[in-house]
Design a protein around this motif. Structure first.
Motif, PDB file in Angstrom:
ATOM      1  N   ALA A 193      -3.937   2.728  -8.869  1.00 57.02           N
ATOM      2  CA  ALA A 193      -4.237   2.041  -7.616  1.00 57.02           C
ATOM      3  C   ALA A 193      -4.335   3.051  -6.474  1.00 57.02           C
ATOM      4  O   ALA A 193      -5.234   2.979  -5.628  1.00 57.02           O
ATOM      5  N   LEU A 194      -3.433   4.023  -6.482  1.00 62.34           N
ATOM      6  CA  LEU A 194      -3.478   5.076  -5.467  1.00 62.34           C
ATOM      7  C   LEU A 194      -4.744   5.924  -5.649  1.00 62.34           C
ATOM      8  O   LEU A 194      -5.409   6.309  -4.685  1.00 62.34           O
ATOM      9  N   THR A 196      -5.454  -1.722 -13.068  1.00 70.45           N
ATOM     10  CA  THR A 196      -4.441  -2.347 -12.210  1.00 70.45           C
ATOM     11  C   THR A 196      -4.177  -3.772 -12.665  1.00 70.45           C
ATOM     12  O   THR A 196      -3.032  -4.208 -12.797  1.00 70.45           O
ATOM     13  N   TYR A 218       1.828   2.014  -3.410  1.00 66.73           N
ATOM     14  CA  TYR A 218       0.772   2.240  -4.406  1.00 66.73           C
ATOM     15  C   TYR A 218       1.054   3.523  -5.191  1.00 66.73           C
ATOM     16  O   TYR A 218       1.474   4.525  -4.632  1.00 66.73           O
ATOM     17  N   LEU A 227       0.840  -1.202   0.000  1.00 62.69           N
ATOM     18  CA  LEU A 227       0.000   0.000   0.000  1.00 62.69           C
ATOM     19  C   LEU A 227       0.877   1.256   0.000  1.00 62.69           C
ATOM     20  O   LEU A 227       0.597   2.218  -0.703  1.00 62.69           O
TER      21      LEU A 227
END
Lengths: 171, 295
Positions: B160-161, B282, B156, B153
């Motif tokens: 995705a972020l 993604t 990211y 995360l």
């Protein structure tokens, strides 16, 4: 006298309509350059990864460690495949990977044309961004540039940082 | 038969409300978000390769990998699609179609009812868990490894972020206000497994959430939320995300009147398919990153 059977005629008509419409629905032409690959890989029993492929987790220990300003961040781990990002100052510089060519024999076959060796293994420059070697005639180790600053020489240096001897003994 | 992956990526929209709503948030992504559409385009952008034979070989391998069900890529896409459609509580397909045509927001209001806060809170938590599970399906890390997810995360980027920023903004800040993290935490603590089973979004993705019973699944959701809430809080502070700021941006996107804020969350649920849009991107990216390394 032959009696005309409406029911049979209707059934035949409905059947032909059904078959015709079915045929039209199925014959929608897929003009994509990937149509053939799609067809083959959706056939019963088709698989992209061989049953006997090594688990990706068994590749992880052969990857280089972080160092010299670079960080190795594991990003994918699947059966027959493991991949890590090589980062510098939060920027993705390259990808490092090991894949088991047992699932994709053509990937191993291409090394037959290699005229040069790196760390004792056949090496190829592939496309614009990739350097690959084939270890133990089976495991493909690649470095893929993701930043223009990461050159062919960098790729070759990082491939040699893998534990290639360890990998060659993996059974 | 399911649609081929190259068609799914080729058919991603380049305009419309979802893309506009995502663009309104793209300042969160370093270098801003590029709406990458088209299978070949994605191969070229991800791999930086230009040789047509090479692109063909990468595409073919990506198609094979996607079609091998044991690899989890199809499950991930199913999760992204399902969590979007399940969260539109009205389930009004016809309405969603009309919204797709960008008709006036005000004209829609009479059909929309804002979701109760509890339902909205559970929704956010379930979506977050869906991200965790889809991440594991795509990247092959066991489905309950929160530690690995948290490490990733932090890494990211791109779409995705942006998906996470949209989750925080459209499912957190806009419908629940600035204290959304505390609110979701409180509601989750008071939630019974039975309540969870009633939630529409949970019903949609239930089968792929780790845990043998609703109680275990609820625990997993609680743990996931606990582990990610700090990261969400940072995302809000670092990017200066506020309810007011996001609404200001959305007003321009969706022809929304500010006094109808209550309805904005419901509107976003129906009209904005940000999970399936960015989720497909993604998935395509990761599939191609693997394919290029394998060929």
């Amino acid at each position: 006298m032959i009696r005309f059977n409406w029911r049979k005629a209707l059934a035949a008509l409905l059947l032909s309509v059904l078959l015709l419409s079915g045929a039209t629905a199925c014959s929608k032409v897929d003009n994509s350059p990937y149509a053939q690959a799609q067809k083959e890989s959706t056939q019963r029993g088709a698989r992209a990864v061989a049953k006997d492929a090594e688990q990706g987790s068994s590749f992880n220990k052969f990857f280089p460690s972080s160092g010299q300003g670079y960080t190795v961040v594991f990003s994918q781990e699947k059966k027959g495949f493991s991949e890590a990002k090589l980062k510098k100052d939060a920027k993705d510089m390259a990808l490092l990977s090991i894949s088991d060519t047992i699932s994709l024999p053509t990937a191993a076959k291409k090394y037959d044309s290699a005229t040069e060796k790196l760390a004792g293994y056949p090496v190829l420059e592939i496309g614009n961004t990739q350097t690959g070697i084939l270890v133990a005639d089976r495991y493909q180790v690649k470095a893929l540039s993701r930043d223009p600053e990461f050159t062919k020489e960098n790729r070759r240096a990082w491939i040699q940082k893998f534990d290639l001897i360890g990998l060659s003994k993996l059974k | 038969m399911s649609k081929p992956i190259y068609e799914i990526v080729d058919d991603l929209p380049t305009t419309g409300l979802t893309v506009r709503a995502l663009k309104s948030l793209d300042f969160v992504v370093p270098g801003h978000w590029e709406n990458l559409v088209g299978f070949d385009n994605t191969i070229k952008a991800v791999t930086m390769e230009t040789d047509p034979a090479m692109i063909q070989a990468i595409g073919e391998r990506a198609v094979q990998l996607y079609n091998d069900k044991s690899q989890g890529y199809q499950k991930a896409l199913w999760l992204y699609n399902t969590v979007d459609s399940a969260s539109s509580a009205l389930g009004a397909a016809a309405l969603a179609n009309r919204v797709g045509q960008d008709i006036s927001f005000l004209g829609l209001l009479k059909h929309l009812a804002p979701k109760p806060e509890q339902a909205q809170s559970v929704d956010l938590a379930v979506k977050l868990v869906t991200e965790v599970v889809a991440f594991c399906q795509i990247n092959g890390i066991p489905g309950d490894s929160l530690g690995d997810f948290l490490a990733a995360l932090g890494d990211y980027g791109g779409e995705a972020l942006l998906r996470m920023a949209a989750l925080v903004s459209f499912d957190g800040l806009v419908p629940l206000g600035p204290n959304f993290i505390q609110k979701v935490g409180t509601y989750l603590n008071g939630l019974s497994p039975k309540d969870l089973e009633q939630n529409q979004t949970f019903k949609g993705v239930n089968e792929l959430i780790p845990g043998g019973s609703s109680e275990e699944k609820l625990n997993f959701i609680g743990q996931s939320f606990e582990s990610v809430k700090g990261w969400m809080g940072n995302l809000v502070t670092q990017n200066g995300l506020t309810q007011e700021g996001i609404v200001d941006r959305l007003v321009q996107v969706a022809d929304v009147s500010k006094d109808k804020l209550d309805y904005l969350g419901a509107f976003l649920d129906i009209a904005v398919k940000y999970y399936s849009h960015t989720g497909t991107q993604t998935l395509a990216r990761r599939l191609i990153e693997r394919a290029v390394a394998e060929v």
